[in-house]
Every structure is written in C-alpha cells, then in structure tokens.
Scaffold this active site. Structure first.
Site, mmCIF file in Angstrom:
data_model
loop_
_atom_site.group_PDB
_atom_site.id
_atom_site.type_symbol
_atom_site.label_atom_id
_atom_site.label_comp_id
_atom_site.label_asym_id
_atom_site.label_seq_id
_atom_site.Cartn_x
_atom_site.Cartn_y
_atom_site.Cartn_z
ATOM 1 N N CYS A 1 5.787 -15.727 -6.894
ATOM 2 C CA CYS A 1 6.439 -17.026 -6.915
ATOM 3 C C CYS A 1 7.388 -17.039 -5.717
ATOM 4 O O CYS A 1 7.909 -16.008 -5.306
ATOM 5 C CB CYS A 1 7.251 -17.304 -8.160
ATOM 6 S SG CYS A 1 6.278 -17.415 -9.657
ATOM 7 N N ARG B 1 3.005 -16.064 -1.707
ATOM 8 C CA ARG B 1 3.558 -15.504 -2.938
ATOM 9 C C ARG B 1 2.904 -16.082 -4.188
ATOM 10 O O ARG B 1 3.214 -15.670 -5.314
ATOM 11 C CB ARG B 1 5.064 -15.764 -2.996
ATOM 12 C CG ARG B 1 5.818 -15.228 -1.804
ATOM 13 C CD ARG B 1 7.274 -15.554 -1.888
ATOM 14 N NE ARG B 1 7.961 -14.705 -2.820
ATOM 15 C CZ ARG B 1 8.494 -13.533 -2.527
ATOM 16 N NH1 ARG B 1 8.428 -13.084 -1.303
ATOM 17 N NH2 ARG B 1 9.091 -12.820 -3.443
ATOM 18 N N TRP C 1 3.156 -18.280 -9.050
ATOM 19 C CA TRP C 1 2.073 -17.383 -9.440
ATOM 20 C C TRP C 1 2.296 -17.149 -10.921
ATOM 21 O O TRP C 1 3.290 -16.554 -11.325
ATOM 22 C CB TRP C 1 2.142 -16.069 -8.658
ATOM 23 C CG TRP C 1 0.997 -15.161 -8.976
ATOM 24 C CD1 TRP C 1 -0.264 -15.222 -8.466
ATOM 25 C CD2 TRP C 1 1.005 -14.058 -9.895
ATOM 26 N NE1 TRP C 1 -1.040 -14.226 -9.015
ATOM 27 C CE2 TRP C 1 -0.284 -13.499 -9.894
ATOM 28 C CE3 TRP C 1 1.969 -13.499 -10.719
ATOM 29 C CZ2 TRP C 1 -0.637 -12.415 -10.679
ATOM 30 C CZ3 TRP C 1 1.627 -12.406 -11.510
ATOM 31 C CH2 TRP C 1 0.335 -11.864 -11.481
ATOM 32 N N ASN D 1 11.955 -16.922 -9.833
ATOM 33 C CA ASN D 1 10.935 -15.938 -9.457
ATOM 34 C C ASN D 1 11.251 -14.674 -10.226
ATOM 35 O O ASN D 1 12.382 -14.194 -10.171
ATOM 36 C CB ASN D 1 11.015 -15.684 -7.944
ATOM 37 C CG ASN D 1 10.273 -14.434 -7.523
ATOM 38 O OD1 ASN D 1 9.267 -14.077 -8.118
ATOM 39 N ND2 ASN D 1 10.772 -13.771 -6.490
ATOM 40 N N GLY D 2 10.272 -14.135 -10.960
ATOM 41 C CA GLY D 2 10.516 -12.903 -11.714
ATOM 42 C C GLY D 2 10.020 -13.052 -13.136
ATOM 43 O O GLY D 2 9.217 -13.934 -13.440
ATOM 44 N N GLU E 1 -11.471 0.981 -1.229
ATOM 45 C CA GLU E 1 -10.928 -0.176 -0.514
ATOM 46 C C GLU E 1 -12.035 -1.200 -0.208
ATOM 47 O O GLU E 1 -11.811 -2.410 -0.306
ATOM 48 C CB GLU E 1 -10.218 0.301 0.769
ATOM 49 C CG GLU E 1 -9.659 -0.775 1.667
ATOM 50 C CD GLU E 1 -8.634 -1.705 1.015
ATOM 51 O OE1 GLU E 1 -8.176 -1.431 -0.107
ATOM 52 O OE2 GLU E 1 -8.321 -2.742 1.631
ATOM 53 N N LYS F 1 -11.883 -5.011 -1.547
ATOM 54 C CA LYS F 1 -11.998 -6.191 -0.676
ATOM 55 C C LYS F 1 -13.047 -7.139 -1.229
ATOM 56 O O LYS F 1 -12.831 -8.341 -1.296
ATOM 57 C CB LYS F 1 -12.396 -5.800 0.761
ATOM 58 C CG LYS F 1 -11.307 -5.190 1.621
ATOM 59 C CD LYS F 1 -10.215 -6.117 2.042
ATOM 60 C CE LYS F 1 -9.078 -6.207 1.087
ATOM 61 N NZ LYS F 1 -8.086 -5.202 0.969
ATOM 62 N N GLU G 1 -11.956 -8.837 -4.667
ATOM 63 C CA GLU G 1 -10.850 -9.791 -4.669
ATOM 64 C C GLU G 1 -11.190 -11.116 -3.996
ATOM 65 O O GLU G 1 -10.616 -12.138 -4.359
ATOM 66 C CB GLU G 1 -9.561 -9.185 -4.108
ATOM 67 C CG GLU G 1 -9.553 -8.869 -2.650
ATOM 68 C CD GLU G 1 -8.272 -8.153 -2.220
ATOM 69 O OE1 GLU G 1 -7.207 -8.426 -2.783
ATOM 70 O OE2 GLU G 1 -8.360 -7.307 -1.313
ATOM 71 N N HIS H 1 -22.269 11.800 -13.279
ATOM 72 C CA HIS H 1 -21.528 12.102 -14.510
ATOM 73 C C HIS H 1 -21.291 10.851 -15.345
ATOM 74 O O HIS H 1 -20.375 10.810 -16.162
ATOM 75 C CB HIS H 1 -20.197 12.783 -14.171
ATOM 76 C CG HIS H 1 -20.385 14.088 -13.462
ATOM 77 N ND1 HIS H 1 -20.881 15.214 -14.100
ATOM 78 C CD2 HIS H 1 -20.214 14.439 -12.166
ATOM 79 C CE1 HIS H 1 -20.977 16.201 -13.230
ATOM 80 N NE2 HIS H 1 -20.577 15.754 -12.043
ATOM 81 N N LYS I 1 0.125 -12.660 -2.389
ATOM 82 C CA LYS I 1 0.251 -11.659 -1.329
ATOM 83 C C LYS I 1 1.382 -10.682 -1.622
ATOM 84 O O LYS I 1 1.340 -9.535 -1.202
ATOM 85 C CB LYS I 1 0.500 -12.396 -0.011
ATOM 86 C CG LYS I 1 0.555 -11.516 1.207
ATOM 87 C CD LYS I 1 -0.806 -11.350 1.815
ATOM 88 C CE LYS I 1 -0.823 -10.341 2.931
ATOM 89 N NZ LYS I 1 -2.014 -9.490 2.892
HETATM 90 C C1 F6R Z 1 -5.372 -6.221 -1.548
HETATM 91 C C2 F6R Z 1 -3.940 -6.312 -1.458
HETATM 92 C C3 F6R Z 1 -3.115 -5.744 -2.554
HETATM 93 C C4 F6R Z 1 -1.843 -5.125 -1.993
HETATM 94 C C5 F6R Z 1 -0.915 -4.683 -3.125
HETATM 95 C C6 F6R Z 1 0.319 -3.977 -2.612
HETATM 96 O O1 F6R Z 1 -5.994 -6.787 -0.450
HETATM 97 O O2 F6R Z 1 -3.419 -6.849 -0.534
HETATM 98 O O3 F6R Z 1 -3.829 -4.822 -3.307
HETATM 99 O O4 F6R Z 1 -2.181 -4.041 -1.200
HETATM 100 O O5 F6R Z 1 -0.524 -5.795 -3.868
HETATM 101 O O6 F6R Z 1 1.042 -4.799 -1.761
HETATM 102 P P1 F6R Z 1 2.035 -4.213 -0.678
HETATM 103 O O7 F6R Z 1 1.242 -3.445 0.294
HETATM 104 O O8 F6R Z 1 2.690 -5.420 -0.091
HETATM 105 O O9 F6R Z 1 3.008 -3.341 -1.422
#
Ligand code: F6R
Length: 614
Positions: free
Chosen positions: A2, A27, A77, A103-104, A487, A491, A494, A510, A609
């Site tokens: 948020c 956010r 969010w 926010n929180g 990773e 990607k 998500e 396994h 983000k």
């Molecule tokens: C995936 C992604 C998230 C962040 C995670 C941690 O593409 O961006 O998995 O990596 O939320 O965020 P940071 O790196 O900002 O602590």
C-alpha cells in the site's frame, strides 16, 4: 505494501496526489482513493483496480476540486477484505468527519472492532484500517485535538502502520504517524508532502525528514511539528535526498520488464567500474566496513532475504563458500524472524533486498543487529530503511525497477555477491591466483555475452510460444544453478500464472517424477561443468517418462539433439559464473509466455513491488 501520500500547501492538490500515487503504484494496485479538503468539508473519492480508474472518476469532479490544496491519498494492496470500493481507502468514521489512509496491518483490529461496536460504531468495510478510523474519532470526540487523539490511539493499536489522518473540525491539518512502516515528509516552501516513499514527491522537493517509529507529525501549510511518543517536540534531521526526478519511460519497449531485461549488460558494467578494473587488479570494495583482520577471522555468514533476493542469496552462499571457505547459511527472512537464531557479534549478517523495505527482512536485520552482528546490506535503494540499518552498504545501482517481477535488480545483486566473494577471498587468501585471474577476466566479458543473448531472442520467443499453452512447467538444475531454476520458475509463475516449480534435478526421482507425462515441459539448465553429466542423466530419466524436454545450455554436444525437443543455446561461460548467463533466457521465456498470453506483465495480479507487511 500500500502507498500513502498527503499534501498541505497552496497548490491544487488533486494532481499532486494522483502523480504521487502513480509513483507508488509499485506498492499495490488493487484500488485507490483520495480525500481532499473542499470549502465545506472533506470529500472522499475511491475506485477499484488501477489508478487509471480513480483518474477517470475524478475527471467528473475536476472543477469542484480545482481549488483544493490539501488532501491524502492511498493505493492499496489488499490484506484484509477484497479489493472493492468499500474496502478502498480513505476510510472514515461514522459521521464522516475523520478520514484516514493506512499502510500496514493492525493486528488487534478484531478486539478494537468489538470494543468500538459496543460503543455504537458501525463498520462498513472488512478492513483492519476502519477500526483505527473509529478509534481515533472516538478519542477525538473527547479530547478535541487531532494530534493528541492520534497519540492516544497509537497506544491501543498493535501491528505495523503508517497513517495519515484529517478531520473536518481541524481543516488545515494532516496528522501522521508510523510504526514499522515507512513514512517520509518532503519540505517545500509553505507546503509539506508526506508519502510512503520519496518518488511520490521528489519532483517537488529534495529536502526530507524520515519519520521514526512512534513519532507523530502535524502538518499545516506553514508549520511542521514532530513529537516523540511522549508528545515532546523534537528537532528532526532534514536530509537532502540523493535522488533525481526521473521520467520513467519504457524507451520504446512494450513493457518495463523487457526494457529492464535489456538494461542488464550496462548494469553489470556500471557495478564493475572502479571495483574490478582488470583481471590482474585487486577488487576494490570500500563499502565493506570491516577491517581486513576481522574479515580474515570471519567464520560464519548468515544471509537473509525474500523471493527473488533469496534466490540471489542462495547463489551468494554457493560462491562465498566456494571462494572463501566460510560457511554460509541462507534463510527466508519470514522464517528467520520467528525462531531462536544464533547469530551474534561473530557473524556477518547480509540482508539482500531490492526495495530495502521488505518488512520480514527489515525485522530480521534489526534482530541480528540487536545481537551485535555486523550488518551488510545489498540493496537497490541506498535511501531505504534497510540501508539506514547497515554497517556496510553495497548499493547495487540498478536504477528504478518498475516491473513488479524483478530482473535487473537480481542480476545486480548477483554481480555484487561475486564482487564481495572475490574481495573476501583475496583478503583471506583462499583462492589460487590463476583462478582469481580467470574468473575476473570472465566477469569483465559478461556484459558482451548477455548482449549476444539479447540480440538473438527469436529462438527464445519461439520456445515461449511453443510452450505457452501449458498448465505446469518444471525447471531442473544442479549445483550453482539450482537457485536459477527456482528463479526461472518464480518469474514464470508470477507473470503468466502458470504453475512452475524449480527442482534440484537429483531430487526429481524422489517424488516429483510422478508428475511427468507427455504434457509436462521440463526445462533443464544444462551448463557445462561439474554436474553436467549428472544433469544429463536426470534429463534422460525425465525423457523416459515422455516429458517435453527443453535444454538451456552452453554445450554443443550433438547427443543433446536426440534428448531435447527444444534447445536454447547461450555463450560459453565458466560454471561458477553461469547463473548470470543462464538467467537471461529464463527471464525472456517468462516474459514472452506472459506477453503471448496477454497478461499484465508489469503489474501481475495480487502482487506488489514492495512488501511492507509481514
Ligand atoms: C519477484 C520479486 C519478489 C521480491 C521479494 C523481495 O520478482 O520481485 O519475490 O524479490 O518480494 O523483495 P525485496 O528484494 O525488495 O526485498
């Protein structure tokens, strides 16, 4: 998550709030809303979904709002309650006199709600935030002073919050407070801005005050008063922000994600400048604030991170152990903070975070700091809360990452880990000089190799199109590229919502092998080196179960042609550096699949983000 924004001053407020919210859309983007002071009362406008919907809604009220010069705004969010208009902020008390953005997470909202309902408050939304609106309003009814009411209310609230509050009876005022959530005040000429993050107001001012936990700020056009939790006035520290206002542009790319993938060669170049000059020169890393003696004697490292940053940390472990012979533990911050951990002043604790704000990582860092560990932060935001906790700060300088799916920040974190590991290896004398020279000279070639991949994207695009109809996707790898498989899968899931999973290839037999049949794509990250033959056997095992086999490889071995249905080739690279090369096609596969499926690549559903709730 948020984002909140507020303004008191003399300029038309609506555009300031909307522009600020646009900068905070990273956010969250489930809903948005603003409350502005009009001549007769505070008016609230909200819309579900992206900010564009609120802009549309406000366009019908442009004239009546054009004279307003004070207000607060929110981009959500969703945590408590679905992303509907009712649950969108700002929230109000029953009479509508008090408006609040938050926010929180208010952890004791149920208890507060029960107490307030017993007093006659009627709740309209399913949010935790509404309990704070009623709480502050009910205290205000007695004390008739908004700042005082906020002080008193925070004594009853548990959880994490950043709050901005306005009241019809004190029409020229915003009162704000925070605990374990970011809030920064921008200082203009007879005007103040307040926001969850600097980009919301950086184009207006660079002078700022970071509010600290439990402080309460009262903003009026000509005055800012900040008090500590005992209501004593404090003299805040004004900082000059190291930020330029940058117009974020896609530079002709269809999405920010694609643009950010293409920025990666230059980001590596920029990180290496001044730190890794030639293959014969020593790594220069003045940012590490530990004496050579301490580094030599260091016998344990703990790395904490979430999500993509956690995957970078896993590769960090691999290379630090390999180069420096120091044991490294890696843990998801969200797990680390709720158990008895044994970090102490002899442990170097590394926090990795693109945003520098992730709540779990921040808490983990603070816990380790309190136990006396040296805190080294690897982040893309040198102005973040985590950076402010750092004893050593490695700023990865990847530039603002707009796309929610992290790409360039991951590559920048990895590059920083390599520099750190090489730097420590040189001090500890744990690597042979030939090995050091080889790896350094290969590192200097990485940008060109990535450029080579980026200039031959058509094969990757073809692969993405071929497999875009799948429901599930498996990535396998071994050794240093196991986190690359994780990773790659992250990607894909998500941004395309395909159920993708990464496995260490040796583990397939396994259990997960039971899922394989002729519908399941299995992508094998087959980089030449110590585990190449083993991974080849694991790929054979998958092929024998009729899986649709894809190779991502730097090998030209002809026997791969029989084993794999699709082969993506990448340039030669030594195994220890291969994660930096292997990740690029995986980012592109995820991108092109999502784009082909018509998904919202830069703002995938349910995500944000910056994750500022635990
Ligand atoms: C995936 C992604 C998230 C962040 C995670 C941690 O593409 O961006 O998995 O990596 O939320 O965020 P940071 O790196 O900002 O602590």
């Amino acid at each position: 998550m948020c984002g909140i924004v507020g303004y008191v001053g003399h300029k038309p407020v609506v555009d300031i709030l909307l522009d600020g919210l646009a900068q905070l859309e990273y956010r969250g983007y489930d809903s948005s809303g603003i409350a502005v002071k009009c001549s007769d009362s505070i008016k609230v406008y909200k819309a579900e979904g992206k900010l564009a919907n609120l802009r549309d809604e406000l366009s019908f009220h442009a004239y009546e709002l054009s004279k307003s010069t004070m207000g607060i705004g929110h981009i959500r969010w969703a945590t408590h309650g679905a992303p509907t208009v009712i649950n969108a902020h700002p929230h109000t008390c029953n009479c509508g006199n008090l408006v609040i953005v938050h926010n929180g997470i208010i952890e004791n909202y149920k208890e507060l709600k029960a107490e307030l309902e017993a007093k006659g408050c009627i709740f309209k939304s399913q949010t935790d935030t509404e309990s704070v609106a009623h709480l502050v309003a009910s205290i205000y009814a007695e004390v008739k002073d908004l700042t005082k009411a906020v002080h008193l209310a925070t004594q009853k609230i548990q959880g994490a919050y950043a709050l901005c509050i306005m009241h019809n009876d004190e029409p020229n005022k915003i009162v704000a407070t925070k605990r374990n959530a970011p809030l920064v005040i921008g200082l203009g000429e007879n005007e103040f801005y307040i926001a969850s993050d600097v980009p919301a107001f950086i184009k207006h001012t660079k002078r700022a005050i970071y509010l600290e936990d439990n402080q309460v700020a009262t903003l009026t056009p000509d005055k800012l008063i900040i008090e500590d939790e005992n209501s004593a006035k404090i003299e805040p520290k004004v900082e000059l922000l190291p930020w330029e206002s940058v117009a974020l542009s896609k530079m002709g790319y269809k999405h920010f994600m694609l643009k950010e993938i293409h920025e990666q060669p230059d980001i590596i170049r920029n990180i290496l400048v001044g730190k890794l000059k030639t293959s014969d020169s020593e790594i220069e890393l003045n940012e590490v604030n530990l004496t050579k003696e301490t580094l030599k004697n260091l016998n344990r490292i703990q790395v904490i991170a979430c999500g993509t940053s956690l995957h970078a940390a896993m590769i960090g472990k691999y290379i630090i152990e390999n180069f420096c012979s120091i044991p490294v533990d890696v843990e998801a911050s969200s797990e680390y903070i709720y158990r008895k951990t044994v970090t102490d002043k002899h442990t170097l604790v590394i926090g990795v975070s693109q945003s520098g704000e992730t709540a779990d990582t921040l808490t983990a860092i603070k816990q380790s700091k309190a136990r006396g560990s040296h805190i080294l932060i690897i982040t893309n935001r040198p102005d973040s809360a985590m950076a402010r906790e750092a004893d050593s700060l490695l700023s990865v300088n990847a530039g603002i990452e707009v796309s929610v799916a992290a790409t360039k920040s991951y590559i920048a974190q990895l590059t920083s880990f390599y520099l750190l590991a090489l730097y420590m290896a040189e001090i500890k004398g744990t690597m042979k000089s030939d090995d050091l020279r080889n790896i350094k000279s290969e590192m200097l070639l990485l940008p060109q190799k990535i450029e080579q991949i980026l200039s031959h994207k058509e094969e990757i695009q073809k692969c993405a199109r071929k497999y875009s109809g799948t429901r599930d996707f498996i990535y396998i790898a071994r050794g240093i590229n196991y986190p690359t498989a994780l990773e790659g899968a992250l990607k894909l899931k998500e941004i395309s919502y395909i159920n993708a999973t990464g496995y260490p290839a040796g583990e397939l037999k396994h259990g997960p092998i039971a899922m394989l049949d002729e519908t399941m794509p299995v992508l094998s990250i087959l980089m030449k080196g110590s585990v190449y033959e083993k991974l080849l056997s694991n790929s054979e095992e998958a092929k024998a179960r009729n899986a649709r086999m894809i190779a991502l490889t730097n090998s030209t071995d002809p026997k791969l042609d029989d084993l794999f249905d699709f082969i993506i080739r990448v340039p030669e690279v030594m195994e220890l550096l291969s994660p930096l090369i292997a990740m690029i096609p995986l980012q592109l596969i995820a991108y092109y699949i999502a784009e082909f499926l018509g998904k919202d690549v830069d703002q995938p559903r349910n995500l944000a983000k910056s994750v500022t709730v635990e």
